[in-house]
Write a protein that holds these residues in place. Structure first.
Motif, PDB file in Angstrom:
ATOM      1  N   ALA A   1     -18.432 -43.532  -1.854  1.00  0.00           N
ATOM      2  CA  ALA A   1     -17.219 -44.066  -2.482  1.00  0.00           C
ATOM      3  C   ALA A   1     -16.076 -44.109  -1.267  1.00  0.00           C
ATOM      4  N   LEU A   2     -16.335 -43.015  -0.632  1.00  0.00           N
ATOM      5  CA  LEU A   2     -15.046 -42.751   0.496  1.00  0.00           C
ATOM      6  C   LEU A   2     -15.595 -43.788   1.466  1.00  0.00           C
ATOM      7  N   SER A   3     -16.692 -43.884   1.888  1.00  0.00           N
ATOM      8  CA  SER A   3     -17.034 -44.675   3.071  1.00  0.00           C
ATOM      9  C   SER A   3     -16.953 -46.424   2.712  1.00  0.00           C
ATOM     10  N   ASP A   4     -17.008 -46.677   1.511  1.00  0.00           N
ATOM     11  CA  ASP A   4     -16.603 -47.721   0.921  1.00  0.00           C
ATOM     12  C   ASP A   4     -15.327 -48.274   0.982  1.00  0.00           C
ATOM     13  N   ALA A   5     -14.564 -47.158   0.821  1.00  0.00           N
ATOM     14  CA  ALA A   5     -13.071 -47.377   0.902  1.00  0.00           C
ATOM     15  C   ALA A   5     -12.358 -47.190   2.054  1.00  0.00           C
TER      16      ALA A   5
ATOM     17  N   SER B   1      -5.847 -43.891  -5.808  1.00  0.00           N
ATOM     18  CA  SER B   1      -7.122 -44.311  -5.662  1.00  0.00           C
ATOM     19  C   SER B   1      -7.717 -43.809  -4.219  1.00  0.00           C
ATOM     20  N   LEU B   2      -9.102 -43.940  -4.028  1.00  0.00           N
ATOM     21  CA  LEU B   2      -9.714 -43.626  -2.612  1.00  0.00           C
ATOM     22  C   LEU B   2      -8.941 -44.716  -1.774  1.00  0.00           C
ATOM     23  N   LYS B   3      -9.052 -46.040  -2.006  1.00  0.00           N
ATOM     24  CA  LYS B   3      -8.649 -46.804  -1.057  1.00  0.00           C
ATOM     25  C   LYS B   3      -6.939 -46.642  -0.741  1.00  0.00           C
ATOM     26  N   ASP B   4      -6.365 -45.750  -1.176  1.00  0.00           N
ATOM     27  CA  ASP B   4      -5.091 -45.491  -0.704  1.00  0.00           C
ATOM     28  C   ASP B   4      -5.039 -44.468   0.418  1.00  0.00           C
ATOM     29  N   LEU B   5      -6.264 -43.958   0.572  1.00  0.00           N
ATOM     30  CA  LEU B   5      -6.511 -42.754   1.580  1.00  0.00           C
ATOM     31  C   LEU B   5      -6.715 -43.179   3.078  1.00  0.00           C
TER      32      LEU B   5
ATOM     33  N   PHE C   1       0.666 -35.248   4.517  1.00  0.00           N
ATOM     34  CA  PHE C   1      -0.465 -34.389   4.189  1.00  0.00           C
ATOM     35  C   PHE C   1      -0.758 -34.023   2.930  1.00  0.00           C
ATOM     36  N   ILE C   2      -1.331 -34.507   1.776  1.00  0.00           N
ATOM     37  CA  ILE C   2      -1.386 -34.504   0.561  1.00  0.00           C
ATOM     38  C   ILE C   2      -2.567 -33.267  -0.231  1.00  0.00           C
ATOM     39  N   GLY C   3      -1.931 -32.589  -1.012  1.00  0.00           N
ATOM     40  CA  GLY C   3      -2.848 -31.653  -1.649  1.00  0.00           C
ATOM     41  C   GLY C   3      -3.291 -32.430  -3.148  1.00  0.00           C
ATOM     42  N   THR C   4      -4.486 -32.029  -3.782  1.00  0.00           N
ATOM     43  CA  THR C   4      -4.989 -32.422  -4.811  1.00  0.00           C
ATOM     44  C   THR C   4      -5.812 -31.563  -5.619  1.00  0.00           C
ATOM     45  N   ASN C   5      -5.964 -31.468  -6.791  1.00  0.00           N
ATOM     46  CA  ASN C   5      -6.695 -30.572  -7.660  1.00  0.00           C
ATOM     47  C   ASN C   5      -8.017 -31.213  -8.046  1.00  0.00           C
ATOM     48  N   GLY C   6      -8.063 -32.539  -7.844  1.00  0.00           N
ATOM     49  CA  GLY C   6      -9.739 -33.187  -7.773  1.00  0.00           C
ATOM     50  C   GLY C   6      -9.669 -34.647  -6.953  1.00  0.00           C
ATOM     51  N   ILE C   7     -10.860 -34.987  -6.664  1.00  0.00           N
ATOM     52  CA  ILE C   7     -10.901 -35.993  -5.948  1.00  0.00           C
ATOM     53  C   ILE C   7     -12.418 -36.536  -6.387  1.00  0.00           C
ATOM     54  N   SER C   8     -12.774 -37.694  -6.830  1.00  0.00           N
ATOM     55  CA  SER C   8     -13.810 -38.090  -7.465  1.00  0.00           C
ATOM     56  C   SER C   8     -13.985 -39.661  -6.985  1.00  0.00           C
ATOM     57  N   ALA C   9     -15.416 -39.950  -6.999  1.00  0.00           N
ATOM     58  CA  ALA C   9     -15.720 -41.288  -6.990  1.00  0.00           C
ATOM     59  C   ALA C   9     -15.097 -42.277  -7.892  1.00  0.00           C
TER      60      ALA C   9
ATOM     61  N   GLY D   1     -10.743 -41.196  -8.458  1.00  0.00           N
ATOM     62  CA  GLY D   1      -9.686 -41.042  -7.343  1.00  0.00           C
ATOM     63  C   GLY D   1      -9.319 -39.528  -7.228  1.00  0.00           C
ATOM     64  N   LEU D   2      -7.847 -39.665  -6.806  1.00  0.00           N
ATOM     65  CA  LEU D   2      -7.313 -38.363  -6.941  1.00  0.00           C
ATOM     66  C   LEU D   2      -6.556 -37.924  -8.192  1.00  0.00           C
ATOM     67  N   SER D   3      -6.612 -36.602  -8.347  1.00  0.00           N
ATOM     68  CA  SER D   3      -5.713 -36.325  -9.665  1.00  0.00           C
ATOM     69  C   SER D   3      -5.165 -35.008  -9.606  1.00  0.00           C
ATOM     70  N   THR D   4      -4.312 -34.988 -10.692  1.00  0.00           N
ATOM     71  CA  THR D   4      -3.922 -33.489 -10.700  1.00  0.00           C
ATOM     72  C   THR D   4      -3.231 -33.248 -12.348  1.00  0.00           C
ATOM     73  N   PRO D   5      -3.213 -31.989 -13.047  1.00  0.00           N
ATOM     74  CA  PRO D   5      -3.030 -31.715 -14.168  1.00  0.00           C
ATOM     75  C   PRO D   5      -1.860 -32.173 -14.787  1.00  0.00           C
TER      76      PRO D   5
END
Length: 272
Positions: A261-265, A241-245, A189-197, A200-204
């Protein structure tokens, strides 16, 4: 409409939705894109918005901005409760298997619910194929999560060590990354600061990003817990990246671009 009035409305629009595009603003106010860009330049100079490619975002979405875990705990509590409840439903009630819980306020809410379920005896009777002393293996590097789960019946807690980062109260550094590489939990169960097309997932923070990336590599199934403020946000360091999820649990429908983007991944989206 005077420029000052229009600019105030732009600030309100950005605050409400988190971002606004130049083309949308031009259509909304029946002005040229050049005029919109001048408005955004003035608003950025005043600290009211932050310009990005194609538009503007709230100044809170600066890529290096990060609240402490204590500050985050009191933000959007009802949304995080719904997300955590949906995540809890993915954890076996028969105390079988292993999970990893990443640092974060929403994942901390999940840990609290898991502790309550264990204390109430709803994790199962312990009988059957798992035996009377069956325990769910829970791995974390976050001190607040470890504190919530320590000593709970039916939970075998494993705390990953490392240098503790004060802002998140989580272990980071090379030893934490190496420890993550030696485990293979069933679900992370992963937290994130951002998720975008696009990003992907990012943190500061780079050290936090390295640990999260190691968690994503280690687990058999990746479940991301992200309230709506994280959707379409991009912070400094990408860790997946989204494909990792496998699954994203959130509290509102993603934007059309992110949803596509989530659907494509091949990512399942659960709206709690």
């Amino acid at each position: 409409m005077f420029a000052e009035e229009r600019q105030q409305l732009i600030v309100e629009l950005v605050a409400a939705s988190g971002r606004a595009s130049v083309t949308d603003l031009a259509e909304r106010f029946s002005i040229t894109t050049e005029t919109v860009r001048r408005d955004l330049a003035a608003l950025e100079a005043a600290g009211s918005v932050r310009r990005v490619h194609g538009g503007a975002v709230s100044p809170e979405r600066i890529s290096t901005t990060e609240e402490s875990i204590l500050e985050r705990t009191v933000l959007r509590p009802s949304e995080k409760t719904r997300i955590a409840a949906a995540a809890l439903a993915l954890i076996p009630e028969d105390r079988s298997g292993s999970i990893l819980i990443d640092a974060g306020s929403t994942t901390e809410a999940l840990a609290g619910m898991l502790a309550a379920r264990s204390a109430a005896g709803t994790t199962g009777t312990g009988a059957g194929s798992n035996g009377a002393d069956a325990e769910l293996v829970v791995i974390t590097h976050a001190l607040p999560i470890a504190a919530r789960l320590s000593g709970e019946t039916g939970i075998a807690l494993h705390l990953l060590g490392g240098k503790v980062r004060g802002l998140t109260q989580a272990a980071v550094g090379q030893s934490t990354v190496e420890a993550a590489g030696r485990i293979r939990p069933d679900i992370a169960f992963i937290g994130t600061n951002g998720i975008s097309a696009a990003f992907g997932l990012s943190t500061p923070d780079p050290e936090e990003a390295a640990v999260k990336a190691a968690f994503v590599r280690s687990a058999r199934r990746i479940v991301v817990l992200a309230d709506s403020s994280k959707l379409d946000a991009e912070t400094l360091v990408q860790f997946a990246s989204l494909k990792d999820l496998d699954t994203v649990i959130t509290n509102s429908n993603p934007s059309p671009a992110l949803a596509a983007a989530l659907s494509d991944a091949g990512v399942e989206v659960v709206v709690a």
